[in-house]
Design an enzyme around this catalytic site. Structure first.
Site, PDB file in Angstrom:
ATOM      1  CG  ASP A 112     -12.725 -23.343  17.346  1.00  0.00           C
ATOM      2  OD1 ASP A 112     -13.627 -23.073  16.688  1.00  0.00           O
ATOM      3  OD2 ASP A 112     -11.991 -24.145  17.508  1.00  0.00           O
ATOM      4  CG  ASP A 146     -17.635 -31.749  16.974  1.00  0.00           C
ATOM      5  OD1 ASP A 146     -16.594 -30.951  16.638  1.00  0.00           O
ATOM      6  OD2 ASP A 146     -18.911 -31.635  17.324  1.00  0.00           O
TER       7      ASP A 146
HETATM    8  O1  1PR Z   1     -22.253 -28.951  21.344  1.00  0.00           O
HETATM    9  O2  1PR Z   1     -23.871 -27.376  20.322  1.00  0.00           O
HETATM   10  O3  1PR Z   1     -22.513 -26.886  22.192  1.00  0.00           O
HETATM   11  O4  1PR Z   1     -21.519 -27.104  19.988  1.00  0.00           O
HETATM   12  C1  1PR Z   1     -20.069 -27.033  20.313  1.00  0.00           C
HETATM   13  C2  1PR Z   1     -19.276 -26.623  19.235  1.00  0.00           C
HETATM   14  O5  1PR Z   1     -17.915 -26.504  19.688  1.00  0.00           O
HETATM   15  C3  1PR Z   1     -19.249 -27.709  18.176  1.00  0.00           C
HETATM   16  O6  1PR Z   1     -19.387 -27.336  16.858  1.00  0.00           O
HETATM   17  C4  1PR Z   1     -17.974 -28.305  18.372  1.00  0.00           C
HETATM   18  O7  1PR Z   1     -17.321 -28.631  17.235  1.00  0.00           O
HETATM   19  C5  1PR Z   1     -17.387 -27.142  18.942  1.00  0.00           C
HETATM   20  N1  1PR Z   1     -16.021 -27.440  20.022  1.00  0.00           N
HETATM   21  C6  1PR Z   1     -16.144 -28.064  20.998  1.00  0.00           C
HETATM   22  N2  1PR Z   1     -15.055 -28.194  21.807  1.00  0.00           N
HETATM   23  C7  1PR Z   1     -13.954 -27.941  20.936  1.00  0.00           C
HETATM   24  C8  1PR Z   1     -12.764 -27.807  21.062  1.00  0.00           C
HETATM   25  O8  1PR Z   1     -11.879 -27.363  20.339  1.00  0.00           O
HETATM   26  N3  1PR Z   1     -12.081 -28.025  22.153  1.00  0.00           N
HETATM   27  N4  1PR Z   1     -14.056 -26.862  18.666  1.00  0.00           N
HETATM   28  C9  1PR Z   1     -14.783 -27.334  19.724  1.00  0.00           C
HETATM   29  C10 1PR Z   1     -14.461 -27.180  17.524  1.00  0.00           C
HETATM   30  C11 1PR Z   1     -13.243 -27.592  15.465  1.00  0.00           C
HETATM   31  C12 1PR Z   1     -13.394 -26.618  14.454  1.00  0.00           C
HETATM   32  C13 1PR Z   1     -11.881 -25.945  13.941  1.00  0.00           C
HETATM   33  C14 1PR Z   1     -11.541 -27.099  12.952  1.00  0.00           C
HETATM   34  C15 1PR Z   1     -10.488 -26.656  12.126  1.00  0.00           C
HETATM   35  N5  1PR Z   1     -13.584 -26.630  16.737  1.00  0.00           N
HETATM   36  O9  1PR Z   1     -14.236 -26.124  14.161  1.00  0.00           O
HETATM   37  O10 1PR Z   1     -12.361 -24.963  13.864  1.00  0.00           O
HETATM   38  O11 1PR Z   1     -11.218 -28.252  13.491  1.00  0.00           O
HETATM   39  O12 1PR Z   1      -9.284 -26.142  12.769  1.00  0.00           O
HETATM   40  P1  1PR Z   1      -7.811 -26.336  11.993  1.00  0.00           P
HETATM   41  O13 1PR Z   1      -8.093 -25.767  10.607  1.00  0.00           O
HETATM   42  O14 1PR Z   1      -6.993 -25.484  12.921  1.00  0.00           O
HETATM   43  O15 1PR Z   1      -7.567 -27.775  11.950  1.00  0.00           O
HETATM   44  P2  1PR Z   1     -22.611 -27.443  21.051  1.00  0.00           P
END
Ligand code: 1PR
Length: 518
Positions: free
Chosen positions: A220, A378
């Protein structure tokens, strides 16, 4: 009916089948015991570890109606695995305390080993088997030894030739295994035959070998308050430190970390730009640079997500999502991952059932092929009292819940995870990245119920994401669901040795069979 991760076990109480139970559990499956004939008929897959004497076993099976249910089950070509006596009972009859009639599926009489051949009876020991036809579950074991313990055996004859999948020699050639369609039986004990035996059971259980699934490292990425693009990681999507400064958690540089995970053996790398250039994607040169530099040294598929949609910049110039995606592809991405924009497209599609061909998802998929388009889902759990209270698919968990989509990890949307997944599949997604906000960063394992729901619902590959906290969590989700890959972030950032173990499973999967069960 039992679930896909449940094995129905026919234990008619004549002996110790503890090892079979342990082996099934070790492979990540739950056991449902047959109580009545209907349990046989409704089984997804049935294991019959016959123990004891032929006559006594047939008596019990005939008395309680199980024999008839077994015949019907196998005639319908339902998945069956008989072990030891569970093989012998399939034949016409046995000489053991007999003659006694068997289930009559396979022509032949089960008889005592001939000790005049100079062999000790019972036959107790490890022997190699000779595969005679595609057995589906015995592949790759030719020449390997498996454990036998039995006094009676069935002999190959012209009449039963089409059933035989392997033979073994112990003073004479006898039938080591049979197969017809989904009906399998083995004379030896896979549950006592070490890793060879476990791999046989695993194949039967239809669980693709856990480590066959890909393991994906996710980074991320976002710009921190100083303007640097850093790898960060949230706790249920909250990426700020719980300190007075409340800074964005900084876990390192994207290019360096991606290179490290590649060297450690990651199958794929995903970058999710979680806030950085949300409002002006092509203005974010650092992210494009990250892709360029990473792709110079990383030779596994690279996915990038975040901000893929149409937008108009400050000067009024309009950029289509296709242009944004093209820029990513040119910079080294193999796949793009769409979040929010795919949700809007799915919502519109579900209302009208008309594919306009205009959404980012459809356009990018049409130009670059659906294998290049991932949709990131999500979901956040919403608990409901009655399934009828909501219009979305609800699943029963230890506590009931349905999963609602939270757009791009930010705003809640009135669409269920299940409905969203089905819709984006129809719109041209090639893969689904299934996150789970409740599990994100918790390290307690993937949301197996959710992953099962979605991976059973769609035909495209599903990447399970969120919650990995131990190496075993990867095999757990890959065995118990239809997910094709498991993605994690925090676990890899926290410990280098974990990376090596998680990714090493891919590289040395056969040697790791025992390790996975320990
Ligand atoms: O809506 O097209 O701009 O995409 C935004 C992207 O950003 C989406 O894929 C959304 O999942 C991601 N996102 C938005 N906010 C966050 C955040 O963390 N605040 N992160 C975010 C998403 C979640 C996972 C993470 C897993 C594994 N990250 O990809 O890497 O949950 O984590 P873990 O192994 O530590 O539990 P758009």
């Amino acid at each position: 009916a039992a679930g896909a991760s449940t094995v129905t076990l026919l234990d008619y109480g004549a002996g110790n089948v503890r090892s079979v139970r342990n082996a099934i559990r070790c492979l990540g499956f739950d056991i449902k015991d047959v109580q009545k004939p209907e349990d046989i008929l409704s089984a997804d897959r049935l294991i019959f570890p016959g123990v004891g004497a032929f006559a006594a076993a047939m008596k019990v099976l005939n008395q309680n109606g199980m024999a008839e249910a077994l015949r019907t089950y196998m005639e319908k070509d339902r998945p069956f695995l008989g072990i030891c006596l569970g093989l012998q009972l399939l034949f016409d009859s046995s000489e053991e305390n007999g003659p006694v009639k068997g289930l009559g599926l396979i022509p032949g009489v089960v008889g005592l080993f001939d000790s005049s051949n100079g062999v000790k009876v019972p036959h107790i020991g490890w022997n190699a088997v000779k595969i005679t036809k595609d057995s589906q579950i015995l592949d790759e074991i030719e020449g390997r030894h498996v454990y036998f313990v039995h006094s009676y055996r069935a002999l190959p004859t012209e009449a039963n030739r089409e059933w035989i999948s392997s033979t073994c020699n112990y003073g004479e050639n006898f039938i080591a295994s049979i197969r017809r369609g989904n009906v399998h039986a083995v004379q030896f004990h896979p549950e006592k035959s070490g890793d060879v035996g476990l791999s046989i059971l695993r194949r039967f259980l239809g669980s693709s070998t856990p480590s066959m699934g890909k393991v994906i490292a996710c980074l991320d990425v976002r710009t921190n308050d100083k303007g640097d693009l850093v790898v960060t990681k949230g706790d249920q999507y909250d990426v700020r430190e719980q300190t007075p400064e409340n800074e964005v958690r900084n876990l390192g540089k994207p290019v360096d970390l991606a290179g490290q995970y590649y060297k450690d053996g990651a199958d794929e790398i995903s970058f999710l730009n979680i806030t950085g250039f949300r409002d002006f994607p092509l203005g974010d040169l650092p992210m494009l640079q990250v892709l360029r530099y990473t792709s110079e040294n990383v030779f596994v598929p690279l996915t990038v997500g975040g901000g893929i949609r149409d937008f108009t910049d400050g000067n009024g110039r309009h950029y289509s999502s296709l242009e944004v995606a093209s820029e990513y592809f040119r910079s080294g991405a193999d796949k793009v991952s769409i979040g929010s924009d795919a949700v809007y497209a799915a919502e519109a599609y579900l209302k009208t059932r008309v594919k306009t061909g205009k959404s980012s998802l459809e356009q990018i998929s049409q130009v670059y092929g659906n294998q290049a388009v991932v949709v990131s889902i999500d979901p956040r759990k919403v608990y409901v009292k009655n399934p009828g209270d909501v219009e979305f698919k609800v699943i029963k968990m230890s506590t009931p819940a349905h999963h609602n989509q939270v757009n791009g990890g930010r705003d809640g949307r009135p669409i269920g995870a299940y409905e969203l997944a089905k819709a984006v599949e129809e719109l041209g997604a090639g893969e689904i990245l299934l996150n789970c906000i409740d599990c994100d960063g918790q390290g307690k394992g993937f949301d197996v119920d959710l992953v099962k729901l979605i991976s059973d619902a769609v035909a495209i590959p599903v990447i399970a994401s969120s919650g990995a906290g131990a190496v075993e969590h990867f095999s757990d989700v890959l065995v118990k669901t239809n997910a094709s890959a498991a993605l994690a972030a925090g676990i890899f950032h926290r410990s280098h040795s974990v990376c090596e173990r998680a990714f090493a499973k891919r590289r040395h999967r056969s040697q790791n069979m025992m390790f996975e069960c320990s």
